[in-house]
Design a protein around this motif. Structure first.
Motif, PDB file in Angstrom:
ATOM      1  N   HIS A  28       0.821  -1.219   0.000  1.00 33.37           N
ATOM      2  CA  HIS A  28       0.000   0.000   0.000  1.00 33.37           C
ATOM      3  C   HIS A  28       0.852   1.267   0.000  1.00 33.37           C
ATOM      4  N   ASN A  29       2.164   1.093  -0.165  1.00 36.25           N
ATOM      5  CA  ASN A  29       3.088   2.232  -0.195  1.00 36.25           C
ATOM      6  C   ASN A  29       2.976   3.113   1.044  1.00 36.25           C
ATOM      7  N   ILE A  30       2.654   2.487   2.172  1.00 37.89           N
ATOM      8  CA  ILE A  30       2.555   3.235   3.420  1.00 37.89           C
ATOM      9  C   ILE A  30       3.969   3.536   3.907  1.00 37.89           C
ATOM     10  N   ILE A  31       4.202   4.784   4.259  1.00 35.15           N
ATOM     11  CA  ILE A  31       5.545   5.149   4.712  1.00 35.15           C
ATOM     12  C   ILE A  31       5.804   4.516   6.074  1.00 35.15           C
ATOM     13  N   ILE A  32       7.070   4.244   6.344  1.00 36.78           N
ATOM     14  CA  ILE A  32       7.433   3.476   7.529  1.00 36.78           C
ATOM     15  C   ILE A  32       8.643   4.109   8.210  1.00 36.78           C
ATOM     16  N   GLY A  33       8.755   3.885   9.497  1.00 38.62           N
ATOM     17  CA  GLY A  33       9.879   4.431  10.244  1.00 38.62           C
ATOM     18  C   GLY A  33      11.023   3.443  10.326  1.00 38.62           C
ATOM     19  N   GLY A  34      11.979   3.724  11.215  1.00 35.02           N
ATOM     20  CA  GLY A  34      13.101   2.824  11.430  1.00 35.02           C
ATOM     21  C   GLY A  34      14.043   2.747  10.239  1.00 35.02           C
ATOM     22  N   SER A  35      14.906   1.734  10.265  1.00 31.62           N
ATOM     23  CA  SER A  35      15.884   1.562   9.187  1.00 31.62           C
ATOM     24  C   SER A  35      15.197   1.265   7.858  1.00 31.62           C
ATOM     25  N   THR A  36      14.023   0.608   7.923  1.00 31.34           N
ATOM     26  CA  THR A  36      13.271   0.319   6.694  1.00 31.34           C
ATOM     27  C   THR A  36      12.775   1.599   6.056  1.00 31.34           C
ATOM     28  N   GLY A  37      12.396   2.582   6.887  1.00 33.69           N
ATOM     29  CA  GLY A  37      11.953   3.874   6.371  1.00 33.69           C
ATOM     30  C   GLY A  37      13.082   4.625   5.687  1.00 33.69           C
ATOM     31  N   ILE A  38      14.249   4.613   6.307  1.00 35.43           N
ATOM     32  CA  ILE A  38      15.419   5.248   5.688  1.00 35.43           C
ATOM     33  C   ILE A  38      15.765   4.548   4.373  1.00 35.43           C
ATOM     34  N   ALA A  39      15.659   3.206   4.390  1.00 34.57           N
ATOM     35  CA  ALA A  39      15.946   2.424   3.182  1.00 34.57           C
ATOM     36  C   ALA A  39      14.943   2.735   2.072  1.00 34.57           C
ATOM     37  N   LEU A 104      -7.062  -0.644   2.964  1.00 32.13           N
ATOM     38  CA  LEU A 104      -5.976   0.214   3.437  1.00 32.13           C
ATOM     39  C   LEU A 104      -6.052   0.457   4.946  1.00 32.13           C
ATOM     40  N   PHE A 105      -7.270   0.661   5.459  1.00 32.64           N
ATOM     41  CA  PHE A 105      -7.431   0.928   6.895  1.00 32.64           C
ATOM     42  C   PHE A 105      -7.000  -0.274   7.733  1.00 32.64           C
ATOM     43  N   LEU A 106      -7.491  -1.462   7.341  1.00 30.95           N
ATOM     44  CA  LEU A 106      -7.102  -2.681   8.070  1.00 30.95           C
ATOM     45  C   LEU A 106      -5.603  -2.923   7.967  1.00 30.95           C
ATOM     46  N   ALA A 107      -5.045  -2.638   6.781  1.00 25.63           N
ATOM     47  CA  ALA A 107      -3.607  -2.824   6.595  1.00 25.63           C
ATOM     48  C   ALA A 107      -2.824  -1.940   7.558  1.00 25.63           C
ATOM     49  N   GLY A 108      -3.270  -0.696   7.740  1.00 25.12           N
ATOM     50  CA  GLY A 108      -2.596   0.224   8.646  1.00 25.12           C
ATOM     51  C   GLY A 108      -2.657  -0.238  10.093  1.00 25.12           C
ATOM     52  N   THR A 161      11.013  12.428   6.071  1.00 27.57           N
ATOM     53  CA  THR A 161      11.916  12.315   4.915  1.00 27.57           C
ATOM     54  C   THR A 161      11.218  11.689   3.712  1.00 27.57           C
ATOM     55  N   GLN A 162      10.130  10.954   3.979  1.00 27.03           N
ATOM     56  CA  GLN A 162       9.425  10.270   2.890  1.00 27.03           C
ATOM     57  C   GLN A 162       8.233  11.068   2.350  1.00 27.03           C
ATOM     58  N   MET A 163       7.998  12.246   2.936  1.00 25.42           N
ATOM     59  CA  MET A 163       6.853  13.060   2.518  1.00 25.42           C
ATOM     60  C   MET A 163       7.032  13.632   1.120  1.00 25.42           C
ATOM     61  N   THR A 164       8.294  13.695   0.666  1.00 21.76           N
ATOM     62  CA  THR A 164       8.559  14.282  -0.650  1.00 21.76           C
ATOM     63  C   THR A 164       8.068  13.413  -1.795  1.00 21.76           C
ATOM     64  N   PHE A 165       7.859  12.116  -1.545  1.00 25.62           N
ATOM     65  CA  PHE A 165       7.407  11.240  -2.625  1.00 25.62           C
ATOM     66  C   PHE A 165       6.183  10.410  -2.239  1.00 25.62           C
ATOM     67  N   THR A 169      -2.472  10.491   2.080  1.00 22.87           N
ATOM     68  CA  THR A 169      -3.079   9.332   2.743  1.00 22.87           C
ATOM     69  C   THR A 169      -2.014   8.390   3.273  1.00 22.87           C
ATOM     70  N   GLU A 170      -0.979   8.167   2.491  1.00 25.58           N
ATOM     71  CA  GLU A 170       0.111   7.275   2.906  1.00 25.58           C
ATOM     72  C   GLU A 170       0.840   7.832   4.126  1.00 25.58           C
ATOM     73  N   ILE A 171       0.990   9.155   4.153  1.00 28.27           N
ATOM     74  CA  ILE A 171       1.648   9.806   5.291  1.00 28.27           C
ATOM     75  C   ILE A 171       0.801   9.659   6.556  1.00 28.27           C
ATOM     76  N   LEU A 172      -0.509   9.899   6.428  1.00 22.70           N
ATOM     77  CA  LEU A 172      -1.406   9.811   7.581  1.00 22.70           C
ATOM     78  C   LEU A 172      -1.445   8.392   8.150  1.00 22.70           C
ATOM     79  N   TYR A 173      -1.466   7.409   7.265  1.00 18.11           N
ATOM     80  CA  TYR A 173      -1.453   6.018   7.739  1.00 18.11           C
ATOM     81  C   TYR A 173      -0.110   5.661   8.370  1.00 18.11           C
TER      82      TYR A 173
END
Length: 282
Positions: A28-39, A104-108, A161-165, A169-173
């Motif tokens: 769902h292209n949901i942005i994520i934190g941690g090392s995976t988010g940086i990756a 998407l909601f359940l996925a989040g 850092t991922q808000m630029t792309f 909705t992905e940011i909020l989730y």
């Protein structure tokens, strides 16, 4: 046996974490934190493999953990350093996981729960999932800041850092998942160790002490107190017990003294005889 249990928890936690990211976040292209988010940020702008970048970050943070948290911590963390990227690569190769949850909601919601469980299990085993967990554990050990709380702040910064792309909705989730993950991590870390503390003020403290120790098999501590109105010096009974014993102990106390002053407090960690090691010794 204890070492095998620790290794099992670390591997299981990393597997759960990788599953949560692969099945609920990436499709769902949901942005994520941690090392995976940086990756993810690096993958988008430089087209470098997600799992390769995660492993690189984990290796760097492994050496930080080695020098700052000690050899024992590093040896347990090195499992996560390589196991998590491996599980991530394996799960990404399973096409069915890309359609595991279309809502998407359940996925989040489930991403936050499953990722929180995975990270919580690893930290509870005395290790970390590698990457950005290590600075957070350092803060917890040096400053006493709860891991779940510091993770919320750290992950929020990484999400920026991922808000630029990413879409709104992905940011909020992504922010929702940070909240849920932080909550679940704290729950996992305190699961099975929370207890009830009962503080009892009564002139019949000797009878209450005897009842708790010999009939209810519950340890007690006597505390010197002074009553407020009559300014009488006496002892109060403090007892720590499991949640399931609360009503039985309370009723036993009231049977002895209906006017006993009782306070009940939830505590999140207990160590000592009868809790972290056996009450009775040979």
């Amino acid at each position: 046996m204890k070492k095998l249990k620790t290794i099992f928890l670390i591997v299981l936690g990393n597997m759960i974490l990788a599953f949560g990211v692969t099945a609920f976040m990436i499709p769902h292209n949901i942005i994520i934190g941690g090392s995976t988010g940086i990756a993810s940020f690096i993958n988008y702008y430089f087209d470098i493999s997600l799992s390769y970048t995660v492993m690189t970050i984990n290796v760097i943070m492994f050496f930080v953990g080695y020098f700052m948290l000690g050899k024992k911590f590093a040896l347990t963390t090195i499992i996560s350093t390589f196991v998590y990227p491996l599980f991530l690569e394996v799960f990404q190769s399973i096409d069915a996981l890309s359609h595991f949850c279309d809502d998407l909601f359940l996925a989040g919601i489930y991403a936050g729960i499953i990722i929180g469980i995975g990270i919580g299990l690893v930290i509870k085993a005395g290790a970390s999932t590698g990457g950005m967990d290590i600075p957070l554990i350092l803060l917890n050990k040096k400053k006493g800041i709860p891991v779940g709380n510091s993770m919320y702040v750290c992950d929020t910064l990484i999400l920026l850092t991922q808000m630029t792309f990413s879409k709104t909705t992905e940011i909020l989730y992504g922010i929702l998942i940070v909240f849920v993950t932080s909550f679940i991590i704290n729950k996992v870390l305190t699961a099975g160790v929370s207890q009830i503390q009962m503080f009892i003020v009564s002139p019949k403290y000797e009878e209450i002490k005897h009842e708790l120790i010999y009939n209810l098999d519950n340890g007690v501590t006597l505390v010197n107190v002074e009553t407020g109105m009559n300014e009488l010096s006496q002892k109060a009974v403090m007892a720590v017990m499991s949640n399931r014993k609360l009503n039985k102990v309370k009723q036993s106390v009231l049977d002895i003294d209906k006017q006993a002053f009782i306070t009940v407090t939830q505590i999140h960690e207990v160590s000592g005889r009868g809790f972290s090691f056996d009450r009775y010794v040979d």
